[in-house]
Design a protein around this motif. Structure first.
Motif, mmCIF file in Angstrom:
data_model
loop_
_atom_site.group_PDB
_atom_site.id
_atom_site.type_symbol
_atom_site.label_atom_id
_atom_site.label_comp_id
_atom_site.label_asym_id
_atom_site.label_seq_id
_atom_site.Cartn_x
_atom_site.Cartn_y
_atom_site.Cartn_z
ATOM 1 N N CYS A 217 40.600 37.607 50.031
ATOM 2 C CA CYS A 217 41.891 37.524 50.722
ATOM 3 C C CYS A 217 41.837 38.061 52.150
ATOM 4 O O CYS A 217 42.854 38.118 52.824
ATOM 5 C CB CYS A 217 42.981 38.222 49.933
ATOM 6 S SG CYS A 217 42.606 39.849 49.354
ATOM 7 N N ILE A 218 40.650 38.438 52.640
ATOM 8 C CA ILE A 218 40.535 38.915 54.022
ATOM 9 C C ILE A 218 39.771 37.891 54.846
ATOM 10 O O ILE A 218 38.777 37.331 54.387
ATOM 11 C CB ILE A 218 39.807 40.273 54.094
ATOM 12 C CG1 ILE A 218 40.509 41.313 53.211
ATOM 13 C CG2 ILE A 218 39.726 40.773 55.531
ATOM 14 C CD1 ILE A 218 39.811 42.660 53.183
ATOM 15 N N ALA A 219 40.247 37.651 56.043
ATOM 16 C CA ALA A 219 39.534 36.787 56.985
ATOM 17 C C ALA A 219 39.638 37.418 58.365
ATOM 18 O O ALA A 219 40.582 38.167 58.651
ATOM 19 C CB ALA A 219 40.133 35.387 56.997
ATOM 20 N N ARG B 167 47.095 37.449 47.099
ATOM 21 C CA ARG B 167 45.876 37.438 46.295
ATOM 22 C C ARG B 167 45.297 38.837 46.107
ATOM 23 O O ARG B 167 44.409 39.026 45.277
ATOM 24 C CB ARG B 167 44.830 36.549 46.966
ATOM 25 C CG ARG B 167 45.301 35.113 47.086
ATOM 26 C CD ARG B 167 44.454 34.322 48.048
ATOM 27 N NE ARG B 167 43.149 34.023 47.507
ATOM 28 C CZ ARG B 167 42.224 33.306 48.139
ATOM 29 N NH1 ARG B 167 42.486 32.817 49.342
ATOM 30 N NH2 ARG B 167 41.071 33.069 47.597
ATOM 31 N N CYS B 168 45.776 39.795 46.871
ATOM 32 C CA CYS B 168 45.218 41.157 46.814
ATOM 33 C C CYS B 168 45.542 41.821 45.474
ATOM 34 O O CYS B 168 46.662 41.741 44.983
ATOM 35 C CB CYS B 168 45.796 41.987 47.965
ATOM 36 S SG CYS B 168 45.268 43.704 47.950
ATOM 37 N N ASN B 169 44.550 42.475 44.879
ATOM 38 C CA ASN B 169 44.792 43.207 43.627
ATOM 39 C C ASN B 169 44.732 44.721 43.841
ATOM 40 O O ASN B 169 44.648 45.473 42.873
ATOM 41 C CB ASN B 169 43.814 42.763 42.538
ATOM 42 C CG ASN B 169 42.383 42.945 42.972
ATOM 43 O OD1 ASN B 169 42.056 43.939 43.639
ATOM 44 N ND2 ASN B 169 41.509 42.025 42.625
ATOM 45 N N PHE B 170 44.747 45.167 45.099
ATOM 46 C CA PHE B 170 44.827 46.585 45.438
ATOM 47 C C PHE B 170 43.672 47.388 44.812
ATOM 48 O O PHE B 170 43.861 48.500 44.358
ATOM 49 C CB PHE B 170 46.186 47.177 45.031
ATOM 50 C CG PHE B 170 47.319 46.644 45.857
ATOM 51 C CD1 PHE B 170 47.908 47.413 46.845
ATOM 52 C CD2 PHE B 170 47.782 45.349 45.680
ATOM 53 C CE1 PHE B 170 48.937 46.912 47.630
ATOM 54 C CE2 PHE B 170 48.806 44.839 46.452
ATOM 55 C CZ PHE B 170 49.397 45.622 47.440
ATOM 56 N N CYS B 171 42.487 46.772 44.806
ATOM 57 C CA CYS B 171 41.333 47.435 44.190
ATOM 58 C C CYS B 171 40.748 48.519 45.086
ATOM 59 O O CYS B 171 40.050 49.403 44.617
ATOM 60 C CB CYS B 171 40.263 46.406 43.857
ATOM 61 S SG CYS B 171 39.542 45.607 45.319
ATOM 62 N N GLY B 172 40.967 48.445 46.402
ATOM 63 C CA GLY B 172 40.472 49.474 47.311
ATOM 64 C C GLY B 172 39.046 49.265 47.792
ATOM 65 O O GLY B 172 38.524 50.091 48.545
ATOM 66 N N LEU B 173 38.370 48.198 47.368
ATOM 67 C CA LEU B 173 36.973 48.006 47.762
ATOM 68 C C LEU B 173 36.831 47.760 49.260
ATOM 69 O O LEU B 173 35.836 48.142 49.873
ATOM 70 C CB LEU B 173 36.364 46.835 46.976
ATOM 71 C CG LEU B 173 36.166 47.107 45.488
ATOM 72 C CD1 LEU B 173 35.703 45.854 44.769
ATOM 73 C CD2 LEU B 173 35.162 48.225 45.290
ATOM 74 N N CYS B 174 37.810 47.127 49.877
ATOM 75 C CA CYS B 174 37.731 46.883 51.322
ATOM 76 C C CYS B 174 37.767 48.208 52.082
ATOM 77 O O CYS B 174 36.994 48.421 53.011
ATOM 78 C CB CYS B 174 38.864 45.968 51.769
ATOM 79 S SG CYS B 174 40.498 46.541 51.273
ATOM 80 N N ALA C 258 33.214 42.619 50.774
ATOM 81 C CA ALA C 258 33.503 43.465 49.608
ATOM 82 C C ALA C 258 34.676 42.952 48.781
ATOM 83 O O ALA C 258 34.772 43.248 47.589
ATOM 84 C CB ALA C 258 33.793 44.891 50.064
ATOM 85 N N CYS C 259 35.557 42.199 49.378
ATOM 86 C CA CYS C 259 36.798 41.797 48.691
ATOM 87 C C CYS C 259 36.504 40.782 47.578
ATOM 88 O O CYS C 259 36.012 39.687 47.841
ATOM 89 C CB CYS C 259 37.767 41.207 49.698
ATOM 90 S SG CYS C 259 39.290 40.637 48.910
ATOM 91 N N PRO C 260 36.838 41.134 46.326
ATOM 92 C CA PRO C 260 36.568 40.208 45.225
ATOM 93 C C PRO C 260 37.569 39.061 45.160
ATOM 94 O O PRO C 260 37.330 38.080 44.473
ATOM 95 C CB PRO C 260 36.692 41.103 43.983
ATOM 96 C CG PRO C 260 37.633 42.176 44.385
ATOM 97 C CD PRO C 260 37.433 42.399 45.848
ATOM 98 N N SER C 261 38.682 39.205 45.854
ATOM 99 C CA SER C 261 39.730 38.169 45.784
ATOM 100 C C SER C 261 39.702 37.225 46.975
ATOM 101 O O SER C 261 40.548 36.337 47.066
ATOM 102 C CB SER C 261 41.107 38.838 45.705
ATOM 103 O OG SER C 261 41.150 39.737 44.637
HETATM 104 S S1 SF4 Z 1 42.375 45.884 47.990
HETATM 105 FE FE1 SF4 Z 1 41.055 45.039 49.598
HETATM 106 S S2 SF4 Z 1 39.182 44.397 48.535
HETATM 107 FE FE2 SF4 Z 1 40.748 44.675 46.957
HETATM 108 S S3 SF4 Z 1 41.655 42.638 46.695
HETATM 109 FE FE3 SF4 Z 1 42.930 43.720 48.207
HETATM 110 S S4 SF4 Z 1 42.087 43.131 50.223
HETATM 111 FE FE4 SF4 Z 1 40.536 42.607 48.633
#
Ligand code: SF4
Ligand code: SF4
Length: 181
Positions: free
Chosen positions: A71-73, A108-115, A66-69
């Motif tokens: 930044c999760i592994a 790299r996280c943009n705090f979008c909340g999708l994760c 789900a993460c668009p950036s």
């Molecule tokens: S909030 Fe979650 S989904 Fe959004 S960029 Fe950050 S880690 Fe990725």
């Protein structure tokens, strides 16, 4: 003389109007806080620093997708050995997959909340935005938080000169700070 008296009256009237405004707010509660010992707690839907619970995580990888950036592994732990079924007894349910390690790159996280939205763990969430809005990073490497089972919600980061992973001790927990109502 008439103009002078009118001028004095006008100036006095305007001064009194200003003082009246001051008097009206003088006894209202203050809206400023004594930062950093006192803080304003954000609204419940605020997206602060991501917190992660390795015990609740089932290593499904939905947050990674789900993460668009990107930044999760994560890495799954090796599955637990399955015991042989006992005759006459129902088979034991398959153990949920567990995590070996999990990382988030805050750089790299943009705090979008999708994760958080994509995480299927319920009722206890494995990944969520906390209310904490403060984080201290001295180097790029520190922005990568890493968790494994047994770590607390803030994980670890490479904070020491030798690049060893160390627990996050300077994360300020907004919930533990005195709140101005
Ligand atoms: S909030 Fe979650 S989904 Fe959004 S960029 Fe950050 S880690 Fe990725
Ligand atoms: S944090 Fe949630 S979505 Fe991500 S791997 Fe764990 S259980 Fe799946």
């Amino acid at each position: 003389m008439k103009n002078y008296i009118a001028f004095v009256f006008d100036a006095s009237w305007n001064t009194l109007k200003g003082l009246w405004v001051t008097l009206k707010v003088l006894f209202l509660p203050s809206i400023t806080v004594q930062y950093p010992t006192e803080k304003i707690v954000p609204y419940a839907r605020f997206r602060g620093m991501l917190a992660y619970d390795a015990e609740a995580c089932i290593a499904c990888g939905m947050c990674v997708r789900a993460c668009p950036s990107k930044c999760i592994a994560l890495a799954k732990a090796a599955p637990a050995p399955v015991s042989a079924p006992v005759e006459g007894q129902p088979a034991a349910p398959a153990a949920k997959p567990k995590i070996e390690w999990y990382t988030i790159d805050y750089g790299r996280c943009n705090f979008c909340g999708l994760c958080e939205e994509s995480c299927p763990t319920k009722p206890k969430k494995a990944l969520w935005h906390s209310l904490d809005y403060e984080a201290i990073f001295s180097t790029r490497a520190e922005m990568v938080r890493r968790w494994k089972r047994g770590d607390d919600l803030w994980g670890t980061a490479r904070k020491t000169a030798d690049g060893q992973l160390a627990p996050i001790t300077d994360q300020i927990h907004i919930q533990s700070v005195p709140v101005r109502k």
